[in-house]
Design a protein around this motif. Structure first.
Motif, PDB file in Angstrom:
ATOM      1  N   ILE A  54       0.840  -1.206   0.000  1.00 43.06           N
ATOM      2  CA  ILE A  54       0.000   0.000   0.000  1.00 43.06           C
ATOM      3  C   ILE A  54       0.871   1.250   0.000  1.00 43.06           C
ATOM      4  CG2 ILE A  54      -1.685   1.337   1.324  1.00 43.06           C
ATOM      5  CD1 ILE A  54      -2.772  -1.353   2.376  1.00 43.06           C
ATOM      6  N   ARG A  55       1.893   1.264   0.857  1.00 32.84           N
ATOM      7  CA  ARG A  55       2.807   2.408   0.921  1.00 32.84           C
ATOM      8  C   ARG A  55       3.493   2.651  -0.413  1.00 32.84           C
ATOM      9  NH1 ARG A  55       7.647   0.461   3.679  1.00 32.84           N
ATOM     10  NH2 ARG A  55       7.921  -0.341   1.557  1.00 32.84           N
ATOM     11  N   ASP A  56       4.035   1.591  -1.012  1.00 34.88           N
ATOM     12  CA  ASP A  56       4.784   1.751  -2.257  1.00 34.88           C
ATOM     13  C   ASP A  56       3.895   2.239  -3.388  1.00 34.88           C
ATOM     14  OD1 ASP A  56       7.035   0.959  -0.940  1.00 34.88           O
ATOM     15  OD2 ASP A  56       7.159  -1.035  -1.846  1.00 34.88           O
ATOM     16  N   VAL A  57       2.656   1.750  -3.450  1.00 35.82           N
ATOM     17  CA  VAL A  57       1.728   2.205  -4.495  1.00 35.82           C
ATOM     18  C   VAL A  57       1.417   3.692  -4.302  1.00 35.82           C
ATOM     19  CG1 VAL A  57      -0.631   1.992  -5.369  1.00 35.82           C
ATOM     20  CG2 VAL A  57       0.725  -0.064  -4.926  1.00 35.82           C
ATOM     21  N   ILE A  58       1.199   4.114  -3.059  1.00 32.18           N
ATOM     22  CA  ILE A  58       0.858   5.510  -2.794  1.00 32.18           C
ATOM     23  C   ILE A  58       2.006   6.445  -3.157  1.00 32.18           C
ATOM     24  CG2 ILE A  58       0.380   7.174  -0.941  1.00 32.18           C
ATOM     25  CD1 ILE A  58      -1.286   5.014   0.433  1.00 32.18           C
ATOM     26  N   ILE A  59       3.232   6.070  -2.831  1.00 31.83           N
ATOM     27  CA  ILE A  59       4.365   6.959  -3.084  1.00 31.83           C
ATOM     28  C   ILE A  59       4.931   6.806  -4.491  1.00 31.83           C
ATOM     29  CG2 ILE A  59       4.977   6.987  -0.644  1.00 31.83           C
ATOM     30  CD1 ILE A  59       7.260   5.107  -1.205  1.00 31.83           C
ATOM     31  N   GLY A  60       4.418   5.848  -5.254  1.00 34.21           N
ATOM     32  CA  GLY A  60       4.866   5.672  -6.627  1.00 34.21           C
ATOM     33  C   GLY A  60       6.109   4.830  -6.778  1.00 34.21           C
ATOM     34  N   ALA A  61       6.445   4.043  -5.745  1.00 35.67           N
ATOM     35  CA  ALA A  61       7.597   3.136  -5.822  1.00 35.67           C
ATOM     36  C   ALA A  61       7.128   1.822  -6.417  1.00 35.67           C
ATOM     37  CB  ALA A  61       8.202   2.926  -4.440  1.00 35.67           C
ATOM     38  N   VAL A  62       6.876   1.839  -7.718  1.00 29.90           N
ATOM     39  CA  VAL A  62       6.299   0.673  -8.387  1.00 29.90           C
ATOM     40  C   VAL A  62       7.278   0.113  -9.414  1.00 29.90           C
ATOM     41  CG1 VAL A  62       3.908   1.356  -8.012  1.00 29.90           C
ATOM     42  CG2 VAL A  62       5.129   2.253  -9.989  1.00 29.90           C
ATOM     43  N   PRO A  63       7.227  -1.219  -9.648  1.00 33.12           N
ATOM     44  CA  PRO A  63       6.427  -2.172  -8.870  1.00 33.12           C
ATOM     45  C   PRO A  63       6.925  -2.251  -7.432  1.00 33.12           C
ATOM     46  CG  PRO A  63       7.934  -3.340 -10.309  1.00 33.12           C
ATOM     47  CD  PRO A  63       8.036  -1.893 -10.692  1.00 33.12           C
ATOM     48  N   PRO A  64       6.013  -2.537  -6.474  1.00 34.38           N
ATOM     49  CA  PRO A  64       6.412  -2.605  -5.067  1.00 34.38           C
ATOM     50  C   PRO A  64       7.523  -3.619  -4.831  1.00 34.38           C
ATOM     51  CG  PRO A  64       4.017  -2.584  -5.266  1.00 34.38           C
ATOM     52  CD  PRO A  64       4.565  -2.764  -6.656  1.00 34.38           C
ATOM     53  N   ALA A  65       8.299  -3.381  -3.785  1.00 33.57           N
ATOM     54  CA  ALA A  65       9.431  -4.254  -3.464  1.00 33.57           C
ATOM     55  C   ALA A  65       8.995  -5.706  -3.301  1.00 33.57           C
ATOM     56  CB  ALA A  65      10.121  -3.767  -2.198  1.00 33.57           C
ATOM     57  N   ALA A  66       7.760  -5.916  -2.842  1.00 35.21           N
ATOM     58  CA  ALA A  66       7.264  -7.276  -2.633  1.00 35.21           C
ATOM     59  C   ALA A  66       7.210  -8.071  -3.931  1.00 35.21           C
ATOM     60  CB  ALA A  66       5.866  -7.237  -1.999  1.00 35.21           C
ATOM     61  N   PHE A  67       7.173  -7.361  -5.090  1.00 30.88           N
ATOM     62  CA  PHE A  67       7.080  -8.039  -6.379  1.00 30.88           C
ATOM     63  C   PHE A  67       8.406  -8.046  -7.139  1.00 30.88           C
ATOM     64  CE2 PHE A  67       2.757  -6.635  -5.436  1.00 30.88           C
ATOM     65  CZ  PHE A  67       2.060  -7.819  -5.590  1.00 30.88           C
ATOM     66  N   THR A  68       9.400  -7.357  -6.604  1.00 31.06           N
ATOM     67  CA  THR A  68      10.693  -7.322  -7.281  1.00 31.06           C
ATOM     68  C   THR A  68      11.765  -8.108  -6.540  1.00 31.06           C
ATOM     69  OG1 THR A  68      11.279  -5.245  -6.160  1.00 31.06           O
ATOM     70  CG2 THR A  68      10.200  -5.074  -8.302  1.00 31.06           C
ATOM     71  N   ASP A  69      11.494  -8.473  -5.305  1.00 29.84           N
ATOM     72  CA  ASP A  69      12.441  -9.249  -4.507  1.00 29.84           C
ATOM     73  C   ASP A  69      11.781 -10.581  -4.159  1.00 29.84           C
ATOM     74  OD1 ASP A  69      13.924 -10.392  -2.323  1.00 29.84           O
ATOM     75  OD2 ASP A  69      14.813  -8.427  -1.953  1.00 29.84           O
ATOM     76  N   LEU A  70      12.302 -11.648  -4.731  1.00 29.03           N
ATOM     77  CA  LEU A  70      11.689 -12.963  -4.538  1.00 29.03           C
ATOM     78  C   LEU A  70      11.667 -13.363  -3.069  1.00 29.03           C
ATOM     79  CD1 LEU A  70      10.420 -15.332  -6.058  1.00 29.03           C
ATOM     80  CD2 LEU A  70      12.710 -16.356  -6.228  1.00 29.03           C
ATOM     81  N   GLY A  71      12.666 -12.932  -2.311  1.00 32.48           N
ATOM     82  CA  GLY A  71      12.716 -13.266  -0.891  1.00 32.48           C
ATOM     83  C   GLY A  71      11.522 -12.717  -0.138  1.00 32.48           C
ATOM     84  N   TYR A  72      11.081 -11.504  -0.504  1.00 28.95           N
ATOM     85  CA  TYR A  72       9.923 -10.913   0.147  1.00 28.95           C
ATOM     86  C   TYR A  72       8.669 -11.748  -0.092  1.00 28.95           C
ATOM     87  CZ  TYR A  72      12.394  -6.523   1.165  1.00 28.95           C
ATOM     88  OH  TYR A  72      13.255  -5.573   1.652  1.00 28.95           O
TER      89      TYR A  72
END
Length: 220
Positions: A54-72
């Motif tokens: 939610i935070r990443d989408v609001i601030i425009g940090a897309v794609p969110p870290a949860a989708f770019t780091d497999l570990g997450y």
């Protein structure tokens, strides 16, 4: 950059630890609700990653870290597997899980505030997103489990308040240009300790003045 309070490897490890513990809490609620293995995995993922997404989408940090780091993405699944096969043992150490959950709360409220500010938001908005990062996943967990979010219930120990205080301390440190590894860690520790004290002493937020509702805690 403000988000670089810790070295990348340390920050990544702390993130994964917080994600794992949040995922455990989501998985345990799914077991109590008698969800199947898919439901357990979904609740674990939502609890662990929801606030950050939610935070990443609001601030425009897309794609969110949860989708770019497999570990997450994989860490909540590991937690879900642990709950599926070991939930009686996990339930027995629920007190320890709550302690780590409090630690995750402190870490994420600091990380969320600093990342939001680094992406150009004002201090007040950054504090709000610090709270979202720390508690948003828990709200999604409760909504998916068809429960009133614990964040909004009077009969639950303080959760949002410690996160808000931790995030506010970070905002003040940014304002004073005093945000460092030491001071940022102190802000996270403050939220952590306040959450532990709330659990130990049963601290709760006050309700409306001259409240006239006849609803009991069980009915709420």
């Amino acid at each position: 950059m403000l988000t670089d309070l810790f070295s990348p490897s340390v920050q990544h490890s702390l993130d994964l630890a917080g994600i794992f513990v949040f995922a455990i809490s989501g998985g345990l609620l799914a077991v109590r609700k008698n969800f199947d293995v898919f439901g357990i995995a979904v609740l674990a993922e939502a609890t662990a990653l929801g606030g950050g997404i939610i935070r990443d989408v609001i601030i425009g940090a897309v794609p969110p870290a949860a989708f770019t780091d497999l570990g997450y993405f994989l860490t909540p699944l590991v937690a879900a597997v642990c709950v599926i096969f070991l939930h009686p043992q996990v339930e027995r150490i629920n007190g320890a899980v709550n302690v780590f959950d409090a630690a995750g709360l402190g870490l994420f409220c600091v990380a969320g505030t600093t990342k939001a500010y680094a992406y150009g938001l004002g201090l007040t908005s950054s504090v709000a997103l610090g709270l979202v990062t720390a508690a948003g996943g828990g709200v999604l967990r409760d909504i998916l489990a068809n429960e009133v979010p614990s964040l909004l219930r009077w009969d639950r120990d303080l959760y949002a308040v410690p996160a808000i205080i931790g995030a506010t301390i970070v905002a003040l440190l940014i304002r004073l240009e005093e945000l460092t590894v030491v001071t940022g860690s102190a802000a996270a520790a403050t939220a952590f300790v306040l959450r532990l004290l709330a659990m130990h002493y049963g601290w709760r937020a006050p309700r409306a003045y001259h409240r006239r509702s006849s609803a009991t805690e069980e009915q709420i």
